[in-house]
Motif scaffolding. Structure first.
Motif, mmCIF file in Angstrom:
data_model
loop_
_atom_site.group_PDB
_atom_site.id
_atom_site.type_symbol
_atom_site.label_atom_id
_atom_site.label_comp_id
_atom_site.label_asym_id
_atom_site.label_seq_id
_atom_site.Cartn_x
_atom_site.Cartn_y
_atom_site.Cartn_z
ATOM 1 N N MET A 1 0.859 -1.185 0.000
ATOM 2 C CA MET A 1 0.000 0.000 0.000
ATOM 3 C C MET A 1 0.895 1.235 0.000
ATOM 4 N N ALA B 1 -2.267 -1.237 -3.353
ATOM 5 C CA ALA B 1 -3.388 -0.420 -2.864
ATOM 6 C C ALA B 1 -2.907 1.027 -2.829
ATOM 7 N N TRP C 1 -3.653 4.705 -1.699
ATOM 8 C CA TRP C 1 -4.485 5.512 -0.793
ATOM 9 C C TRP C 1 -4.229 6.983 -1.103
ATOM 10 N N CYS D 1 -4.716 -3.795 -8.718
ATOM 11 C CA CYS D 1 -4.578 -2.458 -8.105
ATOM 12 C C CYS D 1 -5.936 -2.022 -7.593
ATOM 13 N N THR E 1 -7.984 1.083 -5.121
ATOM 14 C CA THR E 1 -7.797 2.441 -4.598
ATOM 15 C C THR E 1 -8.635 2.621 -3.339
ATOM 16 N N GLN E 2 -8.137 3.437 -2.439
ATOM 17 C CA GLN E 2 -8.870 3.784 -1.220
ATOM 18 C C GLN E 2 -8.862 5.296 -1.088
ATOM 19 N N ALA F 1 -9.579 1.957 5.782
ATOM 20 C CA ALA F 1 -8.853 1.714 4.524
ATOM 21 C C ALA F 1 -7.984 0.459 4.636
ATOM 22 N N ASP G 1 -10.244 -2.621 4.432
ATOM 23 C CA ASP G 1 -10.685 -2.837 3.047
ATOM 24 C C ASP G 1 -9.546 -3.388 2.186
ATOM 25 N N THR G 2 -8.346 -2.865 2.421
ATOM 26 C CA THR G 2 -7.187 -3.310 1.642
ATOM 27 C C THR G 2 -6.919 -4.796 1.881
ATOM 28 N N GLN H 1 -9.594 -6.989 0.296
ATOM 29 C CA GLN H 1 -9.533 -7.103 -1.168
ATOM 30 C C GLN H 1 -8.251 -7.744 -1.677
ATOM 31 N N LEU I 1 -0.837 -7.852 3.797
ATOM 32 C CA LEU I 1 -0.003 -6.672 3.523
ATOM 33 C C LEU I 1 1.456 -7.012 3.800
#
Ligand SMILES: NC(=O)c1ccc[n+]([C@@H]2O[C@H](COP(=O)([O-])OP(=O)(O)OC[C@H]3O[C@@H](n4cnc5c(N)ncnc54)[C@H](O)[C@@H]3O)[C@@H](O)[C@H]2O)c1
Length: 252
Positions: A12, A36, A38, A59, A61-62, A75, A78-79, A82, A86
């Motif tokens: 991210m 991701a 942000w 890819c 987006t947040q 965020a 959600d990352t 999806q 991380l």
């Protein structure tokens, strides 16, 4: 571009829709990481996503304001939902703030710069640590600045926030090395991005270029290479450090 072999990694990047963040997102994607991004604005996020997807990775987006802790927590959830997990966090979002000396700096401007450039890094770093602890590995790169080491007249809030980011990085790195998480900060010299090019005229940019041994400003891509190396397993014994990428600015 150099490939940093990040296949199967998830990264991210905050402030990933412009400048240094976008260059980092693009190089991480070129190296095989799912991304991701942000950032604050839908249009810029969508444009960045189109660019990143050309590298054949996932890819998402947040829309997130890093100075709002609840927005950061959401965020990150959600990352992970999806993209699965991380591995890499590039805490890069930042603003310059107004040019005023300390004696005249408005409290509201001070708080705004500190909330985004310092507290925002803390919120994002904390959620990244929580996510990475569950993997037992990860690399966090916090975007500081040469102004995390030295001062610059007229930017007291920015200088203070960036010095804070350097310290915050060292503190978290020694605390979380045992969790398998490496945490480093990066200190760009002056770089051609909207943050600089849109607020300084040519004469000022030329004068600033002379403060770098290489007598020029850097490019976002030159910063991204350091970030990608810190994100990769090639830097596996590197943590708790500050890395300048400054064309020789700090040597004077
Ligand atoms: N450009 C330079 O000379 C330079 C030098 C040293 C460090 N830096 C640092 O690099 C980072 C990136 O700067 P840049 O030069 O690429 O600037 P930029 O303005 O091109 O990009 C910054 C991005 O951060 C986003 N952002 C700003 N506030 C945010 C918030 N509250 N929440 C989420 N996103 C937000 C912006 O929308 C933008 O997309 C900053 O932390 C900056 O301090 C820049």
């Amino acid at each position: 571009m150099i490939n940093y072999q990040l296949e199967s990694k998830v990264a991210m990047v905050t402030g990933g829709a412009s400048g240094i963040g976008l260059a980092c997102a693009e190089l991480l994607a070129f190296s095989g990481a799912d991304i991701a991004i942000w950032d604050l604005h839908d249009d810029a996020l969508e444009a960045a996503k189109q660019r990143i997807q050309k590298h054949g990775v996932k890819c998402i987006t947040q829309k997130v304001d890093v100075s709002d802790q609840q927005s950061v927590i959401k965020a990150m959830a959600d990352t992970i939902k999806q993209l699965g997990h991380l591995d890499i966090a590039v805490n890069n979002a930042g603003i310059g703030g107004p040019f005023e000396k300390s004696g005249d700096y408005k409290a509201e401007d001070w708080l705004n710069v500190i909330n985004i450039n310092f507290n925002g890094v803390f919120y994002c770093q904390q959620e990244a640590i929580k996510a990475m602890r569950t993997n037992g590995s990860g690399s966090i790169i916090n975007m500081a600045s040469i102004l995390g080491q030295v001062a610059f007249e007229g930017a007291p809030a920015y200088v203070s926030a960036k010095h804070g980011v350097v310290g915050m990085t060292k503190a978290a790195a020694i605390e979380h090395a045992a969790d398998g998480i490496r945490i480093n900060s990066v200190g760009p010299g002056f770089i051609h991005t909207p943050l600089v090019d849109q607020v300084m005229d040519d004469a000022t940019l030329n004068a600033i270029a002379q403060k770098h041994a290489m007598k020029r400003l850097g490019t976002p891509e030159e910063v991204a290479h350091l970030v990608a190396w810190l994100a990769s397993d090639a830097s596996s014994f590197v943590t708790a450090s500050y890395y300048p990428v400054d064309g020789g600015y700090l040597a004077y």
